[in-house]
Design a protein around this motif. Structure first.
Motif, mmCIF file in Angstrom:
data_model
loop_
_atom_site.group_PDB
_atom_site.id
_atom_site.type_symbol
_atom_site.label_atom_id
_atom_site.label_comp_id
_atom_site.label_asym_id
_atom_site.label_seq_id
_atom_site.Cartn_x
_atom_site.Cartn_y
_atom_site.Cartn_z
ATOM 1 N N VAL A 97 8.970 4.270 -45.704
ATOM 2 C CA VAL A 97 8.966 5.500 -44.927
ATOM 3 C C VAL A 97 9.217 5.183 -43.459
ATOM 4 N N ASP A 98 10.294 5.751 -42.914
ATOM 5 C CA ASP A 98 10.602 5.583 -41.496
ATOM 6 C C ASP A 98 9.736 6.517 -40.662
ATOM 7 N N ILE A 99 9.331 6.029 -39.493
ATOM 8 C CA ILE A 99 8.524 6.823 -38.573
ATOM 9 C C ILE A 99 9.429 7.334 -37.460
ATOM 10 N N PRO A 100 9.471 8.649 -37.226
ATOM 11 C CA PRO A 100 10.361 9.188 -36.189
ATOM 12 C C PRO A 100 9.922 8.772 -34.793
ATOM 13 N N GLU A 101 10.890 8.721 -33.880
ATOM 14 C CA GLU A 101 10.610 8.406 -32.490
ATOM 15 C C GLU A 101 10.236 9.687 -31.755
ATOM 16 N N ASP A 102 9.071 9.665 -31.104
ATOM 17 C CA ASP A 102 8.623 10.815 -30.323
ATOM 18 C C ASP A 102 8.405 10.396 -28.876
ATOM 19 N N SER A 103 8.400 11.350 -28.008
ATOM 20 C CA SER A 103 8.159 11.052 -26.594
ATOM 21 C C SER A 103 6.754 10.515 -26.410
ATOM 22 N N GLU A 104 6.608 9.588 -25.463
ATOM 23 C CA GLU A 104 5.324 8.920 -25.267
ATOM 24 C C GLU A 104 4.243 9.863 -24.766
#
Length: 587
Positions: free
Chosen positions: A70-77
């Motif tokens: 399962v890939d984890i999406p990139e979110d703003s810090e």
């Protein structure tokens, strides 16, 4: 950095030096050499530099793990909470939560309601909170290190300690699996009229079919488990709604910690039944299915946070399901006089229902119970085997089938998670590299045999089935320290966890929980073995044997703590020997 080779120099004592270095290594515990080899691999030390002919020792010793699918999406810090990221992490906690909803827990719930009413709901709540804390520790261990708890036990503890921990965990899995398989068999009997042995065989075999979901991807498997949990919610909430509830008493039982004398043993048993030892091992492996960049501490912290949130949501749902069962049976069968006036706890049930377990003579049943069920009330013990028949008289014929469907979903789902736990435990402790279907067959066969024997022995005696369920709940409680202590010791270790080691307050809560579990186990064992109404020999030799076993039990617990705390020193010694051997080998 890397080690650099020096040109070989002639040394007349070289052979003797190599011999002494080899002896030093042989004196060390192999798991720590393996662990150090992995550390050396991170330092870019090649296999030929430690005598491994160009193959890194870490790679040679590695075993297959839960695939990172399962890939984890990139979110703003600056995002405090992302539902898209939470959705990516959703899954392992719901599989883990099935251990809080297995037939053994459901039996503890119905007995809690029937024997104690609402008064120890707070015990159920805080047992779930303690369980959540341990599950978060296990998940954090897997997220930070990329290895499950069983593998860490093999690498961290001395060999014979890790072997005993493995045996204890396998016993816990077998005990839990017996309850789950027999619970499913009871559900098949309620729904389709099948004999218990037939339901047991069906459950044992259909586990292989359901595990086939894993080959379609971990997300499909997680969705299937969530579907089963949804079925449980619908079934048990319907019965809860029909039975009704006293809202004030419910809130008081959840919030205010009060307990009467006759409810103490049931409260202690609830704590022992809620937290499953093998489930801690399972959760540490399930979280490995998410792709995490462990070189980035912010990503590791993110994974820890979302796993904790997801586990909390799953366990809140499991608490509500457990509470629904407690309230349903409290409304239908709790009678204070039946629970408090005799040596054991009893519920007030309809004498016309199929309750072949332990009952009180009608002439001794209190009038407050006799007057119920149209004058057919009687004090009797209740358990999984008689719950469906009792509900039928209380809520109607449909309630029995609704209960049976919920029980079937519970038994099937928890049996599959138990099988997964068995695979990860065997793989981690023993480092056995065999195909998944073979591990499934082995773990299924180990538990299926005892489960069939229990089904055959109790097919005509639901009371005996309920007694065996109580024994198995005690077994789970007794085995709990052998999962609690390893996860606590490992997550308290800065050597293992680095910057993610437990904070001081978490350590304090963890050790308080451990002491509480130790006390609960002593109380459970003594109450069960010394109780006059329990099916154990009431002889001096038996009680002496129990005392001796308790002494050895706590001695081993003390040694596990010592072994875990001194692991760093043994590892440092093994590191020195390994480096000495490598240096001599370079000459």
């Amino acid at each position: 950095s890397t080690w650099t080779h020096k040109e070989p120099t002639r040394n007349p004592c070289m052979a003797d030096s190599k011999r002494r270095a080899s002896e030093d290594i042989n004196m060390q515990s192999t798991p720590f050499l393996e662990d150090e080899a992995k550390d050396l691999e991170h330092l870019d030390i090649k296999g030929d530099e430690i005598g491994n002919k160009g193959v890194s020792l870490g790679a040679a010793l590695a075993h297959d793990k839960m695939d990172e699918e399962v890939d984890i999406p990139e979110d703003s810090e600056d995002s405090c909470l992302s539902f898209r990221t939470l959705w990516a992490f959703t899954g392992p906690g719901w599989l883990m939560s099935m251990a809080y909803l297995d037939p053994g827990n459901l039996e503890a719930d119905l007995q809690q309601g029937a024997y104690c009413g609402y008064q120890i709901l707070w015990v159920l709540l805080w047992s779930t909170v303690i369980g959540w804390m341990l599950q978060v520790m296990a998940a954090t261990l897997g997220v930070v290190t990329g290895e499950d708890l069983a593998t860490h036990c093999r690498n961290h503890f001395s060999r014979w300690v890790s072997i005993i921990l493995w045996i204890m965990t396998e016993l816990a899995i077998i005990g839990s699996d017996i309850q789950e398989v027999v619970g499913s068999a009871i559900a098949f009997k309620l729904l389709f009229g099948l004999p218990l042995w037939a339901g047991t065989l069906i459950t044992g075999l259909d586990t292989f079919t359901f595990l086939g979901f894993h080959y379609f991807g971990i997300r499909k498997l997680e969705a299937f488990f969530c579907t089963l949990i949804f079925i449980m919610c619908v079934c048990f909430f319907i019965n809860w709604g029909i039975a009704g509830m006293n809202g004030a008493e419910f809130a008081f039982g959840v919030v205010v910690p009060t307990i009467e004398d006759y409810a103490v043993l049931q409260a202690v048993a609830t704590l022992g039944a809620v937290i499953m030892p093998h489930n801690i091992y399972l959760h540490s492996a399930l979280v490995l299915s998410r792709k995490i960049n462990r070189e980035d501490q912010s990503k590791v912290r993110e994974a820890i946070k979302y796993n904790a949130i997801e586990s909390a949501i799953a366990l809140v749902v499991s608490f509500l399901i457990n509470a629904a069962i407690v309230v349903t049976f409290a409304r239908g069968f709790f009678n204070k006089e039946c629970s408090s006036q005799f040596d054991d706890n009893y519920a007030c049930v309809d004498s016309r229902s199929d309750i072949s377990g332990n009952t009180i003579d009608a002439g001794k049943t209190p009038g407050s119970c006799v007057s119920r069920f149209d004058g057919h009330g009687i004090c009797a013990q209740i358990g999984m085997g008689s719950a469906g028949a009792a509900l039928e008289k209380f809520l109607g014929n449909a309630a029995k089938y609704i209960w049976g469907l919920g029980l079937l979903a519970s038994g099937q789902a928890s049996t599959m998670t138990g099988t997964y736990a068995g695979q990860f435990v065997m793989q981690g402790f023993l480092n056995i590299q065999v195909p998944a279907w073979i591990r499934t067959f082995i773990t299924r066969s180990v538990a299926l045999g005892p489960a069939i024997l229990v089904a055959l022995a109790t097919s005509g005696n639901p009371g005996l089935a309920d007694q065996i369920g109580e024994w198995l709940n005690i077994l789970q409680s007794v085995q709990l320290p052998f999962a609690l202590l390893p996860v606590l010791l490992l997550t308290n270790s800065s050597t293992v966890m680095g910057a993610f080691v437990n904070k001081k307050y978490v350590k304090a809560i963890g050790w308080f929980s451990a002491v509480l579990v130790f006390g609960v186990n002593v109380y459970l064992v003594i109450s069960f073995c010394w109780g006059s109404g329990n099916p154990v020999p009431q002889t001096t030799w038996f009680k002496a044997m129990v005392i001796v076993l308790l002494v050895f039990y706590f001695l081993f617990i003390a040694f596990v703590i010592y072994d875990g705390m001194t692991a760093k020193n043994r590892k440092a010694s093994a590191t020195h020997a390994l480096r000495a051997f490598s240096a001599v080998n370079d000459q």
